[in-house]
Design a protein around this motif. Structure first.
Motif, PDB file in Angstrom:
ATOM      1  N   LEU A 237       0.816  -1.215   0.000  1.00 11.98           N
ATOM      2  CA  LEU A 237       0.000   0.000   0.000  1.00 11.98           C
ATOM      3  C   LEU A 237       0.850   1.266   0.000  1.00 11.98           C
ATOM      4  O   LEU A 237       0.441   2.301  -0.539  1.00 11.98           O
ATOM      5  CB  LEU A 237      -0.935   0.003   1.216  1.00 11.98           C
ATOM      6  CG  LEU A 237      -2.192  -0.857   1.081  1.00 11.98           C
ATOM      7  CD1 LEU A 237      -2.869  -1.040   2.436  1.00 11.98           C
ATOM      8  CD2 LEU A 237      -3.164  -0.227   0.068  1.00 11.98           C
ATOM      9  N   ILE A 238       2.020   1.200   0.612  1.00 10.64           N
ATOM     10  CA  ILE A 238       2.921   2.359   0.638  1.00 10.64           C
ATOM     11  C   ILE A 238       3.269   2.785  -0.786  1.00 10.64           C
ATOM     12  O   ILE A 238       3.365   3.986  -1.093  1.00 10.64           O
ATOM     13  CB  ILE A 238       4.205   2.030   1.429  1.00 10.64           C
ATOM     14  CG1 ILE A 238       3.865   1.887   2.923  1.00 10.64           C
ATOM     15  CG2 ILE A 238       5.259   3.101   1.232  1.00 10.64           C
ATOM     16  CD1 ILE A 238       4.975   1.259   3.738  1.00 10.64           C
ATOM     17  N   ALA A 239       3.396   1.796  -1.680  1.00 10.54           N
ATOM     18  CA  ALA A 239       3.736   2.100  -3.074  1.00 10.54           C
ATOM     19  C   ALA A 239       2.508   2.425  -3.917  1.00 10.54           C
ATOM     20  O   ALA A 239       2.544   3.333  -4.758  1.00 10.54           O
ATOM     21  CB  ALA A 239       4.479   0.912  -3.686  1.00 10.54           C
ATOM     22  N   THR A 240       1.403   1.694  -3.671  1.00  7.92           N
ATOM     23  CA  THR A 240       0.225   1.872  -4.529  1.00  7.92           C
ATOM     24  C   THR A 240      -0.669   3.028  -4.101  1.00  7.92           C
ATOM     25  O   THR A 240      -1.452   3.546  -4.895  1.00  7.92           O
ATOM     26  CB  THR A 240      -0.625   0.584  -4.544  1.00  7.92           C
ATOM     27  OG1 THR A 240      -1.087   0.300  -3.218  1.00  7.92           O
ATOM     28  CG2 THR A 240       0.179  -0.595  -5.061  1.00  7.92           C
ATOM     29  N   ASP A 241      -0.553   3.445  -2.841  1.00  2.00           N
ATOM     30  CA  ASP A 241      -1.396   4.523  -2.318  1.00  2.00           C
ATOM     31  C   ASP A 241      -0.512   5.568  -1.646  1.00  2.00           C
ATOM     32  O   ASP A 241      -0.577   5.793  -0.439  1.00  2.00           O
ATOM     33  CB  ASP A 241      -2.419   3.939  -1.330  1.00  2.00           C
ATOM     34  CG  ASP A 241      -3.429   4.967  -0.844  1.00  2.00           C
ATOM     35  OD1 ASP A 241      -3.668   5.948  -1.574  1.00  2.00           O
ATOM     36  OD2 ASP A 241      -3.954   4.791   0.266  1.00  2.00           O
ATOM     37  N   SER A 242       0.317   6.222  -2.451  1.00  2.00           N
ATOM     38  CA  SER A 242       1.325   7.143  -1.919  1.00  2.00           C
ATOM     39  C   SER A 242       0.709   8.353  -1.221  1.00  2.00           C
ATOM     40  O   SER A 242       1.347   8.968  -0.360  1.00  2.00           O
ATOM     41  CB  SER A 242       2.257   7.608  -3.046  1.00  2.00           C
ATOM     42  OG  SER A 242       1.504   8.228  -4.085  1.00  2.00           O
TER      43      SER A 242
END
Length: 221
Positions: A115-120
């Motif tokens: 999620l850190i990468a996909t929902d910055s």
């Protein structure tokens, strides 16, 4: 006369008890058996309740294990589905569902990493969730804390970064920790001190080591 004298000195006759040792042992066994039967009759209700609790405990334990395995399988399937999803919005939704519904599973921590990468836009929240996740490995938490500190530095929040960097990390993560502390140092002396610590720490990142050496050289000139 001799006969009478002989009778007076004769050994007394020992009369054997009517009940022999074998019979006494048998009687004791019967008495113990009778006592046990009496105790069992008196406590039958308690025995039945205790036996019932044992059976219920065994059944509940088996059901819990089965439930636990089922949840692990469900989490694994959902994680694989999320990784295979090409639509960013749907992927984020699947990962958020996994992190929320299976929070005690290691898959929740893995979902938070994704999620850190996909929902910055909500990276801060995802980092915090990962740091607080009890099922996450220490290495994941250490890296998340350092990454969040770096994000706070980029956002101009040195105080928040310093709070994150005060927490201990594994030795392989000290190089980056000291480098980030140097980045929020209040003066050159403090910055040099932190950079030297970073240089002396284990150096898994050679590129970072070169940046540290370059900054130290700049401070020395």
């Amino acid at each position: 006369m001799n006969k009478k004298a002989s009778d007076k000195t004769a050994e007394p006759v020992v009369v054997e008890p009517v009940t022999s040792k074998t019979e006494m042992d048998e009687l004791k066994r019967e008495m113990r058996s009778a006592e046990w039967n009496h105790w069992a009759e008196k406590n039958m209700q308690s025995l039945l309740v205790a036996a019932g609790l044992v059976v219920v405990g065994l059944i509940a334990g088996g059901m819990w294990l089965e439930h636990s395995h089922s949840r692990q399988d469900a989490a694994a399937n959902l994680y694989e589905q999320a990784l295979g999803e090409t639509d960013a919005a749907k992927k984020t939704a699947l990962l958020e569902s996994l992190a929320g519904d299976f929070s005690s599973s290691s898959y929740a921590a893995m979902a938070q990493l994704q999620l850190i990468a996909t929902d910055s836009k909500h990276a801060d929240a995802h980092y915090q969730a990962l740091i607080s996740n009890s099922s996450a490995m220490d290495e994941w938490k250490w890296q998340a804390r350092l990454d969040l500190a770096q994000l706070k530095i980029e956002q101009g929040d040195a105080a928040a970064a310093h709070t994150l960097l005060k927490e201990p990390v594994g030795k392989e993560y000290q190089q980056l920790r000291y480098f980030l502390l140097a980045g929020i140092a209040k003066d050159d002396a403090e910055k040099k001190k932190q950079l030297q610590k970073a240089l002396d720490a284990a150096a898994p990142d050679q590129g970072l080591k070169q940046r540290i050496e370059s900054q130290l050289a700049g401070l020395a000139s």
